[in-house]
Design a protein around this motif. Structure first.
Motif: not given
Length: 320
Positions: A120-128, A239-246, A250-258
């Motif tokens: 949901l946050t953008g981290v693929s299954w392959r990476v996980t 953590g991921a649930g709140l990260l999705i909301d953040e 737009g408070h956290i950029n996609k690189r930091d989310i990853f």
């Protein structure tokens, strides 16, 4: 009268925000929970255990311990512990062996649910899967070699945990899953309120200052501080649930989310999960400090590898 209107509006906004995060998690977690149960009933755990059995020799464990790791990966640490206790009664395991198995369980457990949440946050299954299963195996090999090199922790492990016998019925299973989902809702509500209070009181900035050296090492922006702390202490789903909301705000950029989600995938819920593995007789140096150091090293390397890429490139290349 005006203050009452503001309070009601604030509560309404809070509930909407909490429900948005919670409903997003539900859409992923409920299908994953059902799929895991069906897979287990069809023998999926036993099949995965057969695949993992040959790898156990690489980390100095009996082949049947592959069933413990397979169970933890598909379900959770608690279920893995129950299987471990049943098998360990017929094995003479050392503290070193339990510690090795513990590190594998800590890095790779509840993958269908936590992997879906990470997606949901953008981290693929392959990476996980590569990060957590591959990371768990690599860390286990390193810990095994260290213990073997120094001939450390070779005394018999003392199991101080007794599994609670539960009913195998589908009704009891359904009740336990429903209880967990309801608990998550109240936890997200409490955490959302807590984070807003921290922001309002200015404590959030203090936490960011205190953790700035740690975040700098990970090349993560200070905006991800609170989410990182919550994930470390309470777990990836919170953590991921709140990260999705953040992320949506737009408070956290996609690189930091990853980077944060990858870090939390390797080391989350460090208090509860670590204590559970210690109850099996593991060594805290491996299951806590070894896990943290390994996660830090992996994310530092990962952050350096993607440091020069733009956010868009990161999402398309790394988080497809």
């Amino acid at each position: 009268m005006l203050s009452r209107v503001i309070l009601v509006q604030g509560v309404k906004t809070l509930f909407i925000d909490v429900w948005r995060v919670y409903f997003t998690l539900l859409k992923v977690m409920v299908p994953a929970i059902i799929a895991v149960k069906l897979l287990d009933m069809m023998g999926g755990t036993q099949w995965l255990a057969m695949v993992l059995a040959p790898l156990m020799d690489l980390v100095g464990l009996p082949e049947k311990m592959g069933l413990v790791w397979a169970t933890a990966m598909l379900t959770n640490i608690y279920t893995g512990m129950a299987v471990f206790f049943d098998l360990a009664k017929h094995e003479s395991l050392t503290v070193a062996q339990v510690s090795v198995l513990g590190t594998m369980m800590l890095l790779a457990h509840a993958l269908p649910i936590e992997g879906a949440v990470a997606k949901l946050t953008g981290v693929s299954w392959r990476v996980t899967l590569a990060l957590r299963i591959g990371g768990g195996l690599i860390l286990a090999i390193i810990v095994h070699q260290i213990y073997q090199f120094g001939n450390w922790q070779q005394q018999p492990a003392v199991f101080v945990w007794q599994p609670v016998v539960t009913s195998p019925s589908l009704l009891d299973w359904g009740i336990s899953q429903l209880t967990m989902l309801i608990t998550i809702f109240f936890m997200i509500t409490a955490l959302t309120i807590f984070l807003r209070l921290l922001r309002w009181c200015g404590v959030e900035k203090l936490i960011q200052i205190l953790l700035s050296p740690f975040l700098k090492a990970l090349s993560v922006g200070k905006e991800a501080t609170n989410v990182c702390v919550i994930g470390l202490t309470l777990g990836l789903s919170y953590g991921a649930g709140l990260l999705i909301d953040e992320a949506r705000t737009g408070h956290i950029n996609k690189r930091d989310i990853f980077l944060v989600v990858c870090f939390l995938g390797l080391t989350h819920s460090v208090i509860e999960d670590t204590l559970l593995i210690l109850l099996l007789g593991a060594d805290i140096m491996a299951v806590l400090w070894g896990r943290l150091l390994f996660a830090l090293a992996v994310i530092v390397i990962l952050s350096r590898c993607i440091k020069q890429e733009s956010t868009q490139e990161l999402c398309t290349k790394e988080v497809s």
